[in-house]
Design a protein around this motif. Structure first.
Motif, PDB file in Angstrom:
ATOM      1  N   SER A  10      44.529  38.797  35.979  1.00  0.00           N
ATOM      2  CA  SER A  10      44.935  38.616  37.367  1.00  0.00           C
ATOM      3  C   SER A  10      46.444  38.795  37.516  1.00  0.00           C
ATOM      4  O   SER A  10      46.910  39.461  38.439  1.00  0.00           O
ATOM      5  CB  SER A  10      44.511  37.229  37.849  1.00  0.00           C
ATOM      6  OG  SER A  10      44.914  37.028  39.174  1.00  0.00           O
ATOM      7  N   LYS A  43      40.123  47.744  40.561  1.00  0.00           N
ATOM      8  CA  LYS A  43      39.745  46.633  39.672  1.00  0.00           C
ATOM      9  C   LYS A  43      40.925  46.163  38.837  1.00  0.00           C
ATOM     10  O   LYS A  43      41.030  44.982  38.507  1.00  0.00           O
ATOM     11  CB  LYS A  43      38.582  47.053  38.775  1.00  0.00           C
ATOM     12  CG  LYS A  43      37.274  47.171  39.530  1.00  0.00           C
ATOM     13  CD  LYS A  43      36.136  47.554  38.604  1.00  0.00           C
ATOM     14  CE  LYS A  43      34.831  47.641  39.388  1.00  0.00           C
ATOM     15  NZ  LYS A  43      33.680  47.939  38.525  1.00  0.00           N
ATOM     16  N   LEU A  46      42.910  43.920  41.134  1.00  0.00           N
ATOM     17  CA  LEU A  46      42.171  42.678  41.404  1.00  0.00           C
ATOM     18  C   LEU A  46      42.079  41.784  40.171  1.00  0.00           C
ATOM     19  O   LEU A  46      41.660  40.633  40.266  1.00  0.00           O
ATOM     20  CB  LEU A  46      40.761  43.004  41.908  1.00  0.00           C
ATOM     21  CG  LEU A  46      40.684  43.611  43.305  1.00  0.00           C
ATOM     22  CD1 LEU A  46      39.251  44.067  43.594  1.00  0.00           C
ATOM     23  CD2 LEU A  46      41.164  42.627  44.352  1.00  0.00           C
ATOM     24  N   GLU A  48      40.127  42.348  37.615  1.00  0.00           N
ATOM     25  CA  GLU A  48      38.779  42.375  37.047  1.00  0.00           C
ATOM     26  C   GLU A  48      38.773  43.046  35.681  1.00  0.00           C
ATOM     27  O   GLU A  48      37.906  42.780  34.855  1.00  0.00           O
ATOM     28  CB  GLU A  48      37.821  43.089  38.003  1.00  0.00           C
ATOM     29  CG  GLU A  48      37.600  42.313  39.284  1.00  0.00           C
ATOM     30  CD  GLU A  48      36.700  43.044  40.267  1.00  0.00           C
ATOM     31  OE1 GLU A  48      36.031  44.019  39.874  1.00  0.00           O
ATOM     32  OE2 GLU A  48      36.672  42.624  41.444  1.00  0.00           O
TER      33      GLU A  48
END
Length: 110
Positions: A10, A43, A46, A48
């Motif tokens: 993150s 991603k 984000l 992920e």
């Protein structure tokens, strides 16, 4: 994936977004530069998943502060904003454009 890895991913994603915005690039442009789909790049931001070494190397060659992306600490070589913007433009030029800029700079600095 552990909680610690989620926090790291993150944080890397947030810093990647910070650098992308500093470079005045869109997610699509950045994804194209590193050869990833827009979905995959999204991603990354984000948190992920995280970009691999190849993607980080490409970003580095385009002027991204990869040390900051990975560690959260600004690179010691960080340029002032006006110089970084000029370098960003330089990196986007082809060989012909760079030759023209060199000539102009030499003329103006004489």
């Amino acid at each position: 994936m552990s909680i610690e890895n989620l926090d790291i991913s993150s944080a890397i994603g947030q810093r990647l977004q910070t650098e992308r915005l500093r470079m005045n690039m869109t997610q699509r442009q950045t994804a194209e530069v590193i050869g990833r789909s827009l979905l995959t790049y999204g991603k990354y931001e984000l948190g992920e998943t995280s970009p691999n070494a190849d993607a980080l190397h490409i970003l580095h060659t385009k002027g991204f502060d990869v040390f900051f992306i990975v560690t959260g600490k600004k690179s010691k070589d960080e340029l002032p904003d006006d110089q970084a913007a000029l370098l960003h433009c330089w990196l986007r030029l082809d060989e012909r454009g760079r030759a023209a800029v060199k000539q102009l700079a030499q003329t103006l600095s004489s």
